[in-house]
Design an enzyme around this catalytic site. Structure first.
Site, PDB file in Angstrom:
ATOM      1  N   GLN B 251       0.832  -1.200   0.000  1.00 47.40           N
ATOM      2  CA  GLN B 251       0.000   0.000   0.000  1.00 47.40           C
ATOM      3  C   GLN B 251       0.869   1.254   0.000  1.00 47.40           C
ATOM      4  OE1 GLN B 251      -2.978  -1.109  -0.236  1.00 47.40           O
ATOM      5  NE2 GLN B 251      -3.765   0.916  -0.722  1.00 47.40           N
ATOM      6  N   HIS B 254       2.342   3.082  -3.159  1.00 46.21           N
ATOM      7  CA  HIS B 254       1.486   3.830  -4.100  1.00 46.21           C
ATOM      8  C   HIS B 254       1.875   5.296  -4.178  1.00 46.21           C
ATOM      9  CE1 HIS B 254      -1.494   1.302  -5.918  1.00 46.21           C
ATOM     10  NE2 HIS B 254      -1.749   0.689  -4.780  1.00 46.21           N
ATOM     11  N   GLU B 319     -10.366   1.930   3.004  1.00 48.60           N
ATOM     12  CA  GLU B 319     -10.585   1.483   1.625  1.00 48.60           C
ATOM     13  C   GLU B 319     -10.414  -0.043   1.537  1.00 48.60           C
ATOM     14  OE1 GLU B 319      -7.557   2.883  -0.983  1.00 48.60           O
ATOM     15  OE2 GLU B 319      -8.684   2.446  -2.808  1.00 48.60           O
ATOM     16  N   HIS B 320      -9.281  -0.521   2.047  1.00 45.12           N
ATOM     17  CA  HIS B 320      -8.998  -1.962   2.050  1.00 45.12           C
ATOM     18  C   HIS B 320      -8.833  -2.450   3.479  1.00 45.12           C
ATOM     19  CE1 HIS B 320      -6.970  -0.382  -1.681  1.00 45.12           C
ATOM     20  NE2 HIS B 320      -7.726  -1.312  -2.219  1.00 45.12           N
ATOM     21  N   ASP B 353      -6.761  -6.180  -6.303  1.00 47.43           N
ATOM     22  CA  ASP B 353      -6.318  -5.110  -7.197  1.00 47.43           C
ATOM     23  C   ASP B 353      -6.306  -5.563  -8.652  1.00 47.43           C
ATOM     24  OD1 ASP B 353      -5.883  -3.157  -5.374  1.00 47.43           O
ATOM     25  OD2 ASP B 353      -3.705  -3.363  -5.292  1.00 47.43           O
ATOM     26  N   HIS B 412     -52.462  20.694  -8.430  1.00 53.01           N
ATOM     27  CA  HIS B 412     -52.244  19.244  -8.409  1.00 53.01           C
ATOM     28  C   HIS B 412     -53.573  18.514  -8.190  1.00 53.01           C
ATOM     29  CE1 HIS B 412     -48.048  20.318  -8.134  1.00 53.01           C
ATOM     30  NE2 HIS B 412     -47.668  19.054  -8.028  1.00 53.01           N
TER      31      HIS B 412
END
Lengths: 427, 427
Positions: B251, B254, B319-320, B353, B412
């Site tokens: 991770q 990245h 996220e993960h 991934d 209406h």
């Protein structure tokens, strides 16, 4: 009401406006103030803008019970039946988990779970909209959201309308706060001493509310930014002019920016409808608003063919579409873009606004091209789950490592390869 | 890697940043320029910012075929297998129309239809990400979107990476343009002579791209604004330190803002992982980036219990999430908020991934509380349809009219009542 020949480009096509920079500055100040000062800021703004000096932000159970006790019993029955219809249709939208088996005892999954908390903005002002309470609250409750909260600006006496409290009770909501405007949105997004933050904010509001929702987007989820309401009607000479005029005016009475469009192949119908609109306008309580809307954003278009009418509607992507023709169902199959479609003369748009069970929170400003009305999906989230067995990993990891190296992510390759460094295994 | 005692508030909790006002000004200028000058502006910006003087914005079929012909055959096989896995799982997500019969031959419906066109942004720069092409394109194609377009900034020679072209061909995309940055987003939202506008824009990008997406939101739909990537791992003493370290570093490599967090009940594991991270860092090609990420946004937390670890993860909404414990499936049932969950030591995050079939475009910055990874739902819209028969209308219209009048919308009420004015009926 003006009549024009339909050409390839509809002159009334509208799109989303950029926010006014002055409003934006005010909204940012309000949000910062609420983040810093919490309840004190909420009470201060409520006094300043709503003219109400509140003892408590929260609506008490007694206030709700009192409103319910004195409310017209027939109307309670109507609201309950509407709520049951909305609940029934939205329950059909609920989805279940996807379990997807892979080879070698492995699997992937798609878990569907409700948000923890949702906040519903209910506008104040001259009229109260209990139907909006039902339309926003029920999808959240059907989705399984545990905490659904209403915020709404009080009147000068510090009260919310009875009809809103009654609709909230029918929907099953007990957490209701007397606060509106950008300050209410800030409270829902960031939380204060009294109002805990939520995960998603829905519901319509004025420009300040819309801007505030845009500002807190990302911190929390929001529904669409609603524009003025719209209707398009496709009709042929089987339609009745007085009915079409009534439907156009039902849209136009919402506000001065509402848009009402009729597209027809019949010149005589167009002329009759134009006269009928004028006749009915004079009898309408909200004549002033409706007239302004019809004059500025209303038009009857004469189409050469139904194909041309359909193409125009697909370009327009209207919030509401009525099809009042000889074979309305057939024609509806050709509609690609519309928030909601009403088929035939007995399904006029208010049927969906109040009662049929579909949602009345719908995409405006041509956004029906890519977005949908409020629904149960808006209150759930999906989580993917991956389980690879040792055997599956053994077979697949060299491919995964190669793909990672193709992207120059050596650490990713080593992560899947690291498992091979073991002599013994725990499985 | 630092080790801390887990307390009630995780110190690394991050949230969405407000955009930089200087960047925003530039982005607005670029968008206005592209709206006014079309292709000319795109070519001008591509020369200025990407250093490429293009003959044509569009990638030719020959360029794609050439890239494919010279590409490594084993890697083509890997990408094709990954694409097949993604397609299979996403096909399970596709939904069908809901038909909901009402009394008296009436019905309501929920039509599900694909968007007309989707645009996928593929970032340029040092590395190419063919996996992102598959992850963004396949859900759109499975949804039935007819026109799926890729935009991506070219290198100084005016080319896109072979791996991106190969992945596009495997996904089934033939419309690819050499344009990146805010100018590409403007082109997708508003259209130019060469690039027709789309209805939704997805895909990651730098700050300019993210800001431009935010600016055109409303005109078109966008996916989430992605923040830096994140992983949280829950592990007990059945886990191997070297594997956890490898996963944390996968991770961290990245970018400098990526966040890697391990939460464990085992002090000895924490100490081993910390040492392993240092050892493996020295061997990592992207050591520099990963080290910065681990130092600033990485932490090993010692939890008192698995319950405390789960509560922290639910607050973090990562996220993960990897769960590498004795009974990972049991523990995963308690996780409320995470983009994707990876169960057990053989399901390390790169499995998702690249390969398993789930989507790798996932919610960051704690937005997993209320949002989901990219999926087929993101490329469809739902249209409600209402049909009331004459008999149904006769029974229900008084209720609808009463509810409309409760909201002071007389127009209406008259719309539904107008049908009763008829003597004869067409049905």
């Amino acid at each position: 009401m003006k009549i024009e020949k339909l050409t390839d480009t509809i002159s009334l096509l509208r799109s989303v406006e950029q926010p006014d920079p002055d409003y934006l500055m005010t909204v940012r100040e309000v949000i910062a103030d609420v983040r810093q000062n919490g309840d004190e800021a909420l009470l201060r703004y409520t006094e300043k803008w709503d003219g109400a000096k509140l003892e408590s932000l929260k609506v008490s159970k007694e206030e709700v019970d009192e409103a319910y006790a004195k409310f017209d019993k027939q109307l309670i029955g109507d609201l309950e039946e509407a709520a049951a219809n909305i609940r029934a249709f939205h329950t059909e939208q609920a989805r279940s988990q996807i379990d997807f088996p892979l080879a070698k005892n492995s699997y992937i999954q798609y878990k569907i779970s409700p948000l923890d908390a949702a906040g519903l903005y209910v506008p104040g002002g001259t009229a109260a909209y209990p139907s909006s309470v039902l339309m926003n609250a029920i999808p959240a409750i059907v989705a399984g959201v545990e905490r659904v909260v209403i915020v709404s600006p009080p009147n000068m006496e510090g009260n919310l309308p009875d009809s809103v409290l009654v609709a909230a009770r029918i929907a099953g909501i007990t957490e209701i706060y007397k606060v509106g405007g950008a300050q209410a949105i800030a409270a829902l997004a960031y939380g204060t001493e009294t109002i805990k933050a939520v995960d998603k904010i829905t519901g319509p509001g004025n420009s300040f509310v819309a801007l505030a929702k845009r500002e807190v987007f990302g911190r929390v989820a929001i529904d669409m930014i609603a524009g003025p309401s719209e209707i398009a009607i496709i009709a042929d000479d089987t339609a009745y002019a007085d009915e079409l005029a009534a439907d156009l005016l039902a849209q136009a009475e919402h506000d001065r920016f509402a848009s009402s469009i009729l597209i027809t192949t019949s010149i005589s119908l167009a002329e009759q409808v134009s006269k009928e609109v004028e006749k009915q306008l004079k009898l309408l309580p909200r004549e002033d608003i409706a007239r302004s809307s019809i004059e500025n954003f209303g038009c009857i278009y004469i189409a050469e063919s139904m194909e041309q009418a359909v193409a125009a509607v697909n370009e327009l992507a209207p919030e509401h579409l009525e099809i009042i023709t000889e074979k309305p169902e057939e024609l509806s199959q050709k509609i690609k873009h519309a928030g909601a479609i009403f088929i035939g003369r007995f399904s006029s748009e208010p049927v969906g606004d109040y009662f049929a069970g579909t949602n009345h929170v719908l995409p405006t400003n041509s956004t029906a091209r890519f977005s949908s009305g409020l629904c149960v999906d808006d209150f759930v989230k999906k989580t993917s789950v991956v389980f690879y067995s040792k055997e599956m990993w053994e077979e697949q990891y060299p491919k995964i490592a190669r793909l990672a190296r193709l992207e120059q992510l050596e650490g990713h390759a080593r992560s899947v390869e690291s498992r091979s460094w073991k002599k013994e295994d725990s499985e």
